[in-house]
Motif scaffolding. Sequence first.
Motif, PDB file in Angstrom:
ATOM      1  N   GLY A  11       2.091   2.389   1.348  1.00  0.00           N
ATOM      2  CA  GLY A  11       2.399   2.632  -0.060  1.00  0.00           C
ATOM      3  C   GLY A  11       3.278   1.540  -0.637  1.00  0.00           C
ATOM      4  O   GLY A  11       3.059   1.069  -1.763  1.00  0.00           O
ATOM      5  N   ILE A  12       4.271   1.124   0.132  1.00  0.00           N
ATOM      6  CA  ILE A  12       5.146   0.043  -0.324  1.00  0.00           C
ATOM      7  C   ILE A  12       4.355  -1.248  -0.463  1.00  0.00           C
ATOM      8  O   ILE A  12       4.498  -1.978  -1.456  1.00  0.00           O
ATOM      9  CB  ILE A  12       6.349  -0.120   0.631  1.00  0.00           C
ATOM     10  N   LEU A  13       3.505  -1.529   0.508  1.00  0.00           N
ATOM     11  CA  LEU A  13       2.671  -2.731   0.442  1.00  0.00           C
ATOM     12  C   LEU A  13       1.767  -2.706  -0.795  1.00  0.00           C
ATOM     13  O   LEU A  13       1.642  -3.708  -1.505  1.00  0.00           O
ATOM     14  CB  LEU A  13       1.838  -2.880   1.713  1.00  0.00           C
ATOM     15  N   ALA A  14       1.166  -1.581  -1.069  1.00  0.00           N
ATOM     16  CA  ALA A  14       0.325  -1.461  -2.262  1.00  0.00           C
ATOM     17  C   ALA A  14       1.151  -1.690  -3.526  1.00  0.00           C
ATOM     18  O   ALA A  14       0.712  -2.386  -4.453  1.00  0.00           O
ATOM     19  CB  ALA A  14      -0.341  -0.088  -2.313  1.00  0.00           C
ATOM     20  N   GLY A  15       2.366  -1.143  -3.555  1.00  0.00           N
ATOM     21  CA  GLY A  15       3.245  -1.352  -4.702  1.00  0.00           C
ATOM     22  C   GLY A  15       3.611  -2.814  -4.888  1.00  0.00           C
ATOM     23  O   GLY A  15       3.641  -3.322  -6.019  1.00  0.00           O
ATOM     24  N   ALA A  19       2.656  -5.146  -8.062  1.00  0.00           N
ATOM     25  CA  ALA A  19       3.681  -5.896  -8.800  1.00  0.00           C
ATOM     26  C   ALA A  19       3.367  -7.393  -8.801  1.00  0.00           C
ATOM     27  O   ALA A  19       3.562  -8.070  -9.810  1.00  0.00           O
ATOM     28  CB  ALA A  19       5.054  -5.632  -8.187  1.00  0.00           C
ATOM     29  N   ALA A  20       2.877  -7.913  -7.688  1.00  0.00           N
ATOM     30  CA  ALA A  20       2.588  -9.346  -7.583  1.00  0.00           C
ATOM     31  C   ALA A  20       1.477  -9.775  -8.534  1.00  0.00           C
ATOM     32  O   ALA A  20       1.509 -10.875  -9.075  1.00  0.00           O
ATOM     33  CB  ALA A  20       2.229  -9.708  -6.150  1.00  0.00           C
ATOM     34  N   ILE A  21       0.510  -8.893  -8.731  1.00  0.00           N
ATOM     35  CA  ILE A  21      -0.591  -9.256  -9.635  1.00  0.00           C
ATOM     36  C   ILE A  21      -0.417  -8.607 -11.017  1.00  0.00           C
ATOM     37  O   ILE A  21      -1.346  -8.601 -11.808  1.00  0.00           O
ATOM     38  CB  ILE A  21      -1.970  -8.901  -9.021  1.00  0.00           C
ATOM     39  N   THR A  22       0.776  -8.094 -11.269  1.00  0.00           N
ATOM     40  CA  THR A  22       1.168  -7.453 -12.544  1.00  0.00           C
ATOM     41  C   THR A  22       0.149  -6.422 -13.030  1.00  0.00           C
ATOM     42  O   THR A  22      -0.346  -6.478 -14.147  1.00  0.00           O
ATOM     43  CB  THR A  22       1.432  -8.510 -13.649  1.00  0.00           C
TER      44      THR A  22
END
Length: 85
Positions: A11-15, A19-22
Motif C-alpha cells: 500500500g505504501i509503495l502504491a502511494g 505521488a511520483a506520477i502525480t
Amino acid sequence: MKAWVVSLGCGILAGVIYAAITVHSPAPPVVALLGLFGMLVGEQLIPIGRRLLSGQLTLTWFRHECVPKISGTPPPSRPNDGREE
C-alpha cells in the motif's frame, strides 16, 4: 502478522508511485475500505446460505468460521467438552 506487513508495504509503495506520477488514488480511502469490507462480508454469504438451507446455521459456527475471516482475528477458543463438530 507477516501478511499485514506485506500488505502495508504494498500500500505504501502504491502511494509512493501515485505521488511520483502525480495521480490521486482511484478511490477515496473510506470508499475503498468499505468496498473491501463488503468483499469480506460477501465471501461469507454463500457458506451462510448453504448452512441456512441445510438447517445447520448456528451462532457458534458463525463466530468460529465467519467472524475471523471478516475481522482477521483468530477464532475464539472453544471449550473442550469432548465432542467434535
